[in-house]
Design an enzyme around this catalytic site. Sequence first.
Site, short mmCIF file in Angstrom:
data_model
loop_
_atom_site.label_atom_id
_atom_site.label_comp_id
_atom_site.label_asym_id
_atom_site.label_seq_id
_atom_site.Cartn_x
_atom_site.Cartn_y
_atom_site.Cartn_z
N HIS A 246 4.04 19.84 -11.10
CA HIS A 246 3.36 19.51 -12.46
C HIS A 246 3.47 20.70 -13.35
O HIS A 246 3.59 21.94 -12.82
CB HIS A 246 1.84 19.28 -12.11
CG HIS A 246 1.03 19.26 -13.42
ND1 HIS A 246 0.72 18.43 -14.18
CD2 HIS A 246 0.44 20.51 -14.11
CE1 HIS A 246 0.25 18.48 -15.14
NE2 HIS A 246 -0.34 19.81 -15.32
N CYS B 211 4.20 14.29 -16.52
CA CYS B 211 3.82 15.52 -17.41
C CYS B 211 5.32 16.29 -17.72
O CYS B 211 5.21 17.11 -18.53
CB CYS B 211 2.95 16.35 -16.34
SG CYS B 211 3.46 16.53 -14.99
#
Length: 603
Positions: free
Chosen positions: A32, A100
Amino acid sequence: MEVQLYVYDLSKGLARSMSQQFLGTQIDAVYHTSLVFDGIEYFYGQGIQTCAAGSTHHGKPMEVIRMGETALPMEIILEYLESLKEVYTAEAYDLFLHNCNNFSNDFAMFLVGKGIPEHITSLPQTVLNTPFGQMLRPQIDAAMRPITQAPVAQQASAPTRPYGTNGTASQTGGAPQLTPEAKITGAVNNVTALRDIERLLQSATDRCAIIFFTSSTCAPCKLVYQPYDDLAAESGDKCVFIKIDLNYAEKAVGVRFSSVRATPTFVTFLRGQQRDVWSGADPNQLRNNVELLLTAAFPPHPHLSRNVPTLIRQSQRPISFTKVPPLEKLVAKMGDVGKDPAVSAIVSFIDARQRFGAMEAPLTNLPQFAEFLRKSITTLPPDLLFVSLDLLRVTLTDIRVAGFFAEEHAGATGTPATVAALLNHVNGLGASAPYPLRLTTLHLCCNLFNSSLFIPHLLSPPLSSTLVQILTTALLDEKHPALRASALSLAMNISSSNHKIRMKKHSANASPSLPSEVELDDSEQVELLASLLEILSTEGAEFSETQKMALISTGWLVYCADMDGELRDLWKVMDAAGTVGKIQGKTGEDRLLVREVKSLLEI
């Protein structure tokens, strides 16, 4: 500003230890990422989200990567970020296709001209390439979604310190505690100190101000409290409203305004000079006097008294050319030049975007594509150069691509490098440029207006001069009707954008434009209007779509123009009102449009 990439492991180490067993391939983390600059962390989960750097629920990043420096102004960055919200919605989140890391990659390319490390962006495909990855995809997505789309925790009052590049808490920097400057317009400023009064009056030297002297024991004063507040809100940035309670004011205030002997008393100022003084709690008198003050400070333009509803309701959405050509045939025209990896990558991007939409079309390496475009000026002959420009034309319909090319320059301001190089080259060829190249260039120029980030560059030198020259050369080309029609589309985009900026000065709550928001240079407006009037005077007697587009562009260009400027001198010398008056509209609406534009040119 320094831009950093925060890299987190959503698996908390499980991927490294168990991926070989479950997937048959080794992966180090379930990545992430977020981008951090100026103490704020930007990431994608429940839409585009922000928080103080290092304060997300993901905890401490496993790695912090320095991406580079950006000199882009914050208002430009935020405007681009706002445009990305169309692509990065909460509903569109997909752990494998639209996540993301795609957001961080797109945003980084805009900020620093390069994407994030490839081993991060390629991880989803690495997993899906394994048999078990495909089988476990629904379970992995279901397990990760509550983590990736968790709401941002409420921030503590103290800013959280961002992490340094070694993953430890930084001892310097952090989310800045910004104290916004007190808003002095649009609301009443209640003050008691003389220095505050002088500061507020000083801020109004380019507009107007009014002081309301009251006292806590004055019953009639209460009758005008609400009307005074309403007028402050209605006046916006045009006037500074001040209220002083004499029971609590410094003695120096009484000395400074010794003529005030009763409450309520009102004193007005026009560009720093005292104008009127009156007493009495009459809301109607207050409103009338404030309106007179605003009129004196901002005299209305004579065009504003003309009724031009037909012109005003014409659509001001940019005209764009979005048709995707047969990509394989287009690339084949370039021969060996078309085998460049940048071409293959951008064609794949266009194809994915056309078939699946922007949300499932990750950005390609845009700096590589930009370099190819600049080189194509020399590697492709003029009769084939239109192919590379056509690839750019199509990709500019994507807001992410348009944002990148709009701000592709060194420093906080400047001319978009690749677009400027291409347009300057075509403009240098002039009317001798091959017809396909001229037509494609006009379509490309129209598509530039789809991004609000491009418009300040397009209306400012040197790009504005190049744009107007390309436009006027095509407008006066009688041999190619398609060129003229495309040039009129560009004329509408330019005049509409110019009109929107100009009208900010005449809106109900007029506010100063941003430094980057400027109208076309007077000489360029004159050149454009002269070409439009030439079109209107040479078209046949029958009202055509060409005439209508030229007429609308003329109306937008002259509406509320400087009455002492070169543009008005031109339309008077060329008898523009007489030229427009000879046009015979087909429909009732066409005739109204002719009448309205003529009325503007008669002033």
